[in-house]
Design a protein around this motif. Structure first.
Motif, PDB file in Angstrom:
ATOM      1  N   MET A 150       0.834  -1.205   0.000  1.00 34.27           N
ATOM      2  CA  MET A 150       0.000   0.000   0.000  1.00 34.27           C
ATOM      3  C   MET A 150       0.875   1.264   0.000  1.00 34.27           C
ATOM      4  SD  MET A 150      -3.162  -0.917  -0.196  1.00 34.27           S
ATOM      5  CE  MET A 150      -2.510  -2.163  -1.310  1.00 34.27           C
ATOM      6  N   LEU A 151       1.941   1.241   0.797  1.00 34.79           N
ATOM      7  CA  LEU A 151       2.873   2.375   0.805  1.00 34.79           C
ATOM      8  C   LEU A 151       3.517   2.545  -0.562  1.00 34.79           C
ATOM      9  CD1 LEU A 151       4.760   1.980   4.220  1.00 34.79           C
ATOM     10  CD2 LEU A 151       2.949   3.602   3.655  1.00 34.79           C
ATOM     11  N   LEU A 152       3.830   1.422  -1.168  1.00 29.51           N
ATOM     12  CA  LEU A 152       4.446   1.469  -2.491  1.00 29.51           C
ATOM     13  C   LEU A 152       3.499   2.105  -3.506  1.00 29.51           C
ATOM     14  CD1 LEU A 152       6.539  -1.416  -3.979  1.00 29.51           C
ATOM     15  CD2 LEU A 152       4.910  -0.207  -5.406  1.00 29.51           C
ATOM     16  N   LEU A 153       2.228   1.690  -3.473  1.00 32.14           N
ATOM     17  CA  LEU A 153       1.247   2.251  -4.394  1.00 32.14           C
ATOM     18  C   LEU A 153       1.053   3.745  -4.168  1.00 32.14           C
ATOM     19  CD1 LEU A 153      -1.550  -0.480  -4.469  1.00 32.14           C
ATOM     20  CD2 LEU A 153      -0.114   0.227  -6.369  1.00 32.14           C
ATOM     21  N   LYS A 154       1.088   4.161  -2.907  1.00 29.68           N
ATOM     22  CA  LYS A 154       0.873   5.569  -2.588  1.00 29.68           C
ATOM     23  C   LYS A 154       2.077   6.441  -2.945  1.00 29.68           C
ATOM     24  CE  LYS A 154      -3.252   5.643  -0.622  1.00 29.68           C
ATOM     25  NZ  LYS A 154      -4.355   6.506  -1.120  1.00 29.68           N
ATOM     26  N   SER A 155       3.271   5.852  -2.928  1.00 32.00           N
ATOM     27  CA  SER A 155       4.479   6.663  -3.058  1.00 32.00           C
ATOM     28  C   SER A 155       5.003   6.797  -4.482  1.00 32.00           C
ATOM     29  CB  SER A 155       5.592   6.083  -2.177  1.00 32.00           C
ATOM     30  OG  SER A 155       5.956   4.781  -2.609  1.00 32.00           O
ATOM     31  N   LEU A 191       5.971  -0.815   9.508  1.00 31.56           N
ATOM     32  CA  LEU A 191       5.082  -0.078  10.397  1.00 31.56           C
ATOM     33  C   LEU A 191       5.700   1.259  10.816  1.00 31.56           C
ATOM     34  CD1 LEU A 191       3.757  -3.067  12.507  1.00 31.56           C
ATOM     35  CD2 LEU A 191       2.329  -1.479  11.198  1.00 31.56           C
ATOM     36  N   VAL A 192       7.001   1.261  11.068  1.00 25.25           N
ATOM     37  CA  VAL A 192       7.671   2.516  11.421  1.00 25.25           C
ATOM     38  C   VAL A 192       7.705   3.458  10.206  1.00 25.25           C
ATOM     39  CG1 VAL A 192       9.834   3.568  12.182  1.00 25.25           C
ATOM     40  CG2 VAL A 192       9.045   1.450  13.239  1.00 25.25           C
ATOM     41  N   PHE A 197       5.549   8.274   6.508  1.00 20.97           N
ATOM     42  CA  PHE A 197       4.656   8.740   5.452  1.00 20.97           C
ATOM     43  C   PHE A 197       3.473   9.515   6.044  1.00 20.97           C
ATOM     44  CE2 PHE A 197       6.931   5.670   2.911  1.00 20.97           C
ATOM     45  CZ  PHE A 197       6.874   6.186   1.623  1.00 20.97           C
ATOM     46  N   LEU A 198       2.939   9.010   7.146  1.00 25.47           N
ATOM     47  CA  LEU A 198       1.816   9.690   7.789  1.00 25.47           C
ATOM     48  C   LEU A 198       2.235  11.065   8.294  1.00 25.47           C
ATOM     49  CD1 LEU A 198      -1.150   9.227   8.561  1.00 25.47           C
ATOM     50  CD2 LEU A 198      -0.348   8.348  10.767  1.00 25.47           C
ATOM     51  N   ALA A 199       3.432  11.148   8.856  1.00 20.57           N
ATOM     52  CA  ALA A 199       3.943  12.423   9.352  1.00 20.57           C
ATOM     53  C   ALA A 199       4.142  13.423   8.220  1.00 20.57           C
ATOM     54  CB  ALA A 199       5.251  12.211  10.103  1.00 20.57           C
ATOM     55  N   GLU A 200       4.601  12.936   7.064  1.00 22.74           N
ATOM     56  CA  GLU A 200       4.781  13.812   5.912  1.00 22.74           C
ATOM     57  C   GLU A 200       3.470  14.466   5.504  1.00 22.74           C
ATOM     58  OE1 GLU A 200       7.380  14.692   3.180  1.00 22.74           O
ATOM     59  OE2 GLU A 200       8.010  14.898   5.255  1.00 22.74           O
ATOM     60  N   GLN A 201       2.365  13.750   5.683  1.00 25.53           N
ATOM     61  CA  GLN A 201       1.066  14.263   5.263  1.00 25.53           C
ATOM     62  C   GLN A 201       0.367  15.079   6.351  1.00 25.53           C
ATOM     63  OE1 GLN A 201      -1.201  10.840   4.039  1.00 25.53           O
ATOM     64  NE2 GLN A 201       0.117  10.370   2.307  1.00 25.53           N
ATOM     65  N   LEU A 215       0.973  11.462  16.625  1.00 29.24           N
ATOM     66  CA  LEU A 215       2.137  10.859  15.991  1.00 29.24           C
ATOM     67  C   LEU A 215       3.275  10.659  16.993  1.00 29.24           C
ATOM     68  CD1 LEU A 215       2.007  12.690  12.570  1.00 29.24           C
ATOM     69  CD2 LEU A 215       2.078  10.207  12.878  1.00 29.24           C
ATOM     70  N   ALA A 216       3.430  11.592  17.921  1.00 32.31           N
ATOM     71  CA  ALA A 216       4.449  11.427  18.957  1.00 32.31           C
ATOM     72  C   ALA A 216       4.133  10.210  19.822  1.00 32.31           C
ATOM     73  CB  ALA A 216       4.537  12.683  19.817  1.00 32.31           C
ATOM     74  N   LEU A 217       2.854  10.015  20.135  1.00 26.10           N
ATOM     75  CA  LEU A 217       2.450   8.840  20.904  1.00 26.10           C
ATOM     76  C   LEU A 217       2.709   7.559  20.125  1.00 26.10           C
ATOM     77  CD1 LEU A 217      -0.958  10.144  22.356  1.00 26.10           C
ATOM     78  CD2 LEU A 217       1.170   9.802  23.623  1.00 26.10           C
ATOM     79  N   LEU A 218       2.360   7.561  18.830  1.00 23.22           N
ATOM     80  CA  LEU A 218       2.569   6.380  18.003  1.00 23.22           C
ATOM     81  C   LEU A 218       4.051   6.041  17.873  1.00 23.22           C
ATOM     82  CD1 LEU A 218      -0.045   6.925  15.143  1.00 23.22           C
ATOM     83  CD2 LEU A 218      -0.023   5.074  16.831  1.00 23.22           C
ATOM     84  N   PHE A 219       4.875   7.056  17.674  1.00 27.36           N
ATOM     85  CA  PHE A 219       6.318   6.816  17.603  1.00 27.36           C
ATOM     86  C   PHE A 219       6.818   6.209  18.915  1.00 27.36           C
ATOM     87  CE2 PHE A 219       6.791   9.501  13.776  1.00 27.36           C
ATOM     88  CZ  PHE A 219       7.749   8.753  13.106  1.00 27.36           C
ATOM     89  N   GLY A 220       6.254   6.665  20.030  1.00 31.79           N
ATOM     90  CA  GLY A 220       6.653   6.114  21.319  1.00 31.79           C
ATOM     91  C   GLY A 220       6.332   4.637  21.430  1.00 31.79           C
ATOM     92  N   PHE A 221       5.154   4.260  20.956  1.00 33.54           N
ATOM     93  CA  PHE A 221       4.790   2.840  20.982  1.00 33.54           C
ATOM     94  C   PHE A 221       5.719   2.011  20.091  1.00 33.54           C
ATOM     95  CE2 PHE A 221       0.478   4.394  22.328  1.00 33.54           C
ATOM     96  CZ  PHE A 221       0.457   3.715  23.538  1.00 33.54           C
ATOM     97  N   PHE A 222       6.062   2.558  18.927  1.00 32.64           N
ATOM     98  CA  PHE A 222       6.898   1.781  18.011  1.00 32.64           C
ATOM     99  C   PHE A 222       8.371   1.797  18.411  1.00 32.64           C
ATOM    100  CE2 PHE A 222       3.112   2.050  15.398  1.00 32.64           C
ATOM    101  CZ  PHE A 222       3.068   0.765  14.878  1.00 32.64           C
TER     102      PHE A 222
END
Length: 381
Positions: A150-155, A191-192, A197-201, A215-222
């Motif tokens: 999916m990332l590949l298709l989007k990018s 996943l990271v 990509f999400l942060a870029e948008q 996003l800061a919370l998500l980065f913390g989890f990952f």
């Protein structure tokens, strides 16, 4: 895409083919020394395929139809069904360790310091828990591959980019290896990267809004998956917040707080075992101590030099590749090439952590004859 001036593409393809050849060499030798030339054949065929796509596929804008998406979903569904027939014996140590961790946690038994020696941070196992409850934690890797596509298709912007990336993904033995052994290395990396990509948008470096906090919370989890995620987050922060260090520090503080909070229950549960046999103890043994003192300086320098998103992906892939290579060299020095490589005293599958970065870093970009890569204004920071 592969002229003399397209350094990122050239090196990305070279790293990917090297990783593929390494896997081909190791596992083909199990069928006899007659296959000793197999990595050279792999490199030759891979080089020819890339040359063919580069020369024959036109650099026109890609207009994806529903057929592209449906074919990918179908391929993933078939792959998922095939996993049912892969025998238990093909699974490497990470998968049994994950199953043991999840089983012990479910039963209220402290999950670290067990015979399987699980090395991941807690959130890595929680990511696999929905698939574990559904019957097979290995489907986390299927999900990771689907997300990667999916990332590949989007990018991608052109048909040449699309087919070049798809070709490499299918030509690399690492793709099928990860599925066969139910590993989660590719899924962890993807996943990271999806957060990148999400942060870029969604992320604005000058605003502290809901997206910033989420996003800061998500980065913390990952961060609570593997120690290598700290390298990836550091590269991202240096790239994205170079013009607003204050917000970058706040973002980092939130992420680190979430990471520490994810560890706290396990530390309070059994501090002695968690510190002596937990993820920190296991993951830090793979690299010499001097790396942990010198790496921050390299990260700071390279992170500051990054000019666009493509370079962020490429630099993250290169540093990951180098760290795995250093660990590989250390293992060779300790036990010898035969033990480290052929007898798996070193796990070469850790090279897979760099694969998604290199594939996504491939891009059609303009190159000036004298100045090198041309940076469009809309992608500069």
């Amino acid at each position: 895409m592969f002229t003399k001036k397209h350094f990122i593409n050239n090196f990305s393809a070279a790293f990917l083919l090297f990783i593929g050849a390494l896997f081909v060499f190791k596992y083909s030798l199990r069928y006899g020394s007659v296959f000793i030339l197999s990595p050279f054949l792999y490199l030759a065929v891979g080089g020819l395929l890339l040359y063919f796509v580069d020369k024959k596929v036109k650099s026109q804008k890609n207009d994806f139809s529903k057929g592209y998406l449906l074919s990918i979903i179908g391929a993933i569904a078939v792959t998922a069904l095939l996993l049912v027939f892969i025998p238990q014996s093909t699974r490497v140590g990470r998968f049994p360790a994950m199953l043991e961790w999840l089983s012990n946690f479910q039963q209220g038994i402290f999950p670290y310091g067990t015979k399987a020696n699980p090395s991941g941070f807690p959130f890595l196992f929680f990511l696999a828990s929905p698939f574990y409850l559904l019957g097979d934690a290995g489907y986390l890797e299927v999900f990771g591959l689907f997300l990667f596509l999916m990332l590949l298709l989007k990018s991608v912007k052109t048909k040449k980019e699309y087919w070049m990336k798809i070709l490499l993904l299918l030509f690399l033995p690492t793709t099928f290896y990860e599925l066969a052994v139910r590993s989660e290395l590719l899924a962890n990396t993807v996943l990271v990267i999806s957060l990148f990509f999400l942060a870029e948008q969604k992320l604005n470096e000058n605003e502290k809004n809901i997206s910033f906090i989420a996003l800061a919370l998500l980065f913390g989890f990952f961060l609570s998956t593997r120690l290598i995620a700290f390298l990836w987050l550091a590269m991202f922060l240096l790239f994205f917040f170079r013009n607003n260090f204050k917000n970058g520090i706040i973002f980092l503080a939130i992420s680190l707080s979430v990471f520490l909070l994810s560890l706290l229950p396990f530390y309070l549960w059994n501090a002695e075992i968690f510190l002596s046999k937990g993820p920190f103890a296991v993951q830090t043994i793979y690299l010499p101590k001097w790396i942990y003192f010198t790496l921050p300086f390299f990260v700071l320098y390279i992170g500051w030099m990054i000019a666009d998103f493509q370079e962020l992906l490429f630099a993250s892939g290169v540093l990951t590749f180098l760290l795995v290579s250093i660990s590989f060299i250390v293992a060779i020095c300790d036990v010898g090439m035969g033990e480290a490589f052929l007898n798996s005293r070193f796990d070469i599958s850790y090279y897979i952590l760099s694969v998604p970065f290199f594939i996504l870093a491939l891009k059609e970009y303009k190159v000036d004859w004298f100045l090198g890569k041309v940076y469009p204004n809309e992608i500069q920071r």
